[in-house]
Design an enzyme around this catalytic site. Structure first.
Site, PDB file in Angstrom:
ATOM      1  CG  HIS A   7      -0.229   0.095   2.530  1.00 24.11           C
ATOM      2  ND1 HIS A   7       0.316   1.273   3.006  1.00 24.11           N
ATOM      3  CD2 HIS A   7       0.017  -0.840   3.481  1.00 24.11           C
ATOM      4  CE1 HIS A   7       0.864   1.062   4.183  1.00 24.11           C
ATOM      5  NE2 HIS A   7       0.706  -0.218   4.491  1.00 24.11           N
ATOM      6  CD  GLU A  37       2.253  -5.161   8.333  1.00 25.58           C
ATOM      7  OE1 GLU A  37       2.396  -6.389   8.191  1.00 25.58           O
ATOM      8  OE2 GLU A  37       3.018  -4.318   7.823  1.00 25.58           O
TER       9      GLU A  37
END
Length: 225
Positions: free
Chosen positions: A18, A94
């Site tokens: 990202h 994550e």
């Protein structure tokens, strides 16, 4: 992890980290805190999408797309032009940093000198075995699927995934760095799992503003070594 035969179609697994957030810019560990992209992150996501819609990828119309459900990954997927084909997948979230969420490495090392994420782990969060298991889940899925895949996710998760793809201990991820908005690729060569492309930010090189902001983020990371 034993070497498997090369699938006949030699599919690719593309990994898209990202774009930038306020915390990634300052080097704060961002696990499950659901932050949006900042302007630089949005621009790099668009540049990534433009690249993936040009030759040789041409939009990868045959690829299966998965994204972390966290906002920064979903926004990157959307701005890159793949959200309409994407399925959220919790396995791509994550690392859960537990008590170290929001802290920088120097802040952690004030209490734990010499601390290293990939050796020492975190209190009250995921263990290294936990993130390795999630990475293995993604690897096994991709191998069984035997198709081109695009994954939109996060630095530490994608580094763990690459380490496990290579059959290495998850701690090998410490040797694999990833910049915001970067593109990486996993594939096969002569029956072996390989990294075809890593931490590629070529799509940002002609955008001076994005390039300089990425370098700014990397400089902040260097200060934490």
């Amino acid at each position: 992890m034993p070497t498997a035969p090369t699938p006949p179609s030699t599919p690719r697994i593309l990994l898209a980290r990202h774009g930038e957030t306020t915390w990634s810019r300052s080097g704060r560990h961002t696990g499950r805190t659901d932050l949006p992209l900042i302007g630089a992150g949005r621009r790099s996501a668009r540049r990534l999408g433009e690249r993936l819609h040009r030759s040789p990828w041409d939009g990868l119309s045959d690829a299966v797309v998965r994204t972390s459900p966290l906002l920064r990954a979903r926004q990157t997927c959307e701005l890159a032009g793949f959200i309409d084909r994407a399925t959220p997948w919790d396995a791509l979230m994550e690392y859960d940093y537990g008590a170290y969420e929001g802290l920088t490495t120097p802040q952690i090392q004030e209490d734990r000198p010499g601390w290293d994420l990939w050796r020492d782990g975190v209190p009250e969060g995921e263990t290294l075995a936990d993130i390795a298991a999630r990475a293995d889940e993604v690897v096994d899925w991709a191998v069984e699927l035997n198709r081109n895949v695009i994954l939109f996710a996060h630095a530490h998760m994608l580094r763990a995934l690459a380490a496990r793809w290579l059959g290495q201990d998850v701690a090998f991820a410490a040797r694999l760095d990833l910049a915001p908005g970067s593109l990486s690729g996993l594939s096969w060569s002569h029956g072996h799992r390989v990294i075809r492309r890593w931490n590629d930010t070529g799509h940002l090189e002609h955008d001076t503003r994005v390039r300089d902001e990425v370098w700014s983020t990397e400089s902040a990371s260097w200060q934490q070594w």
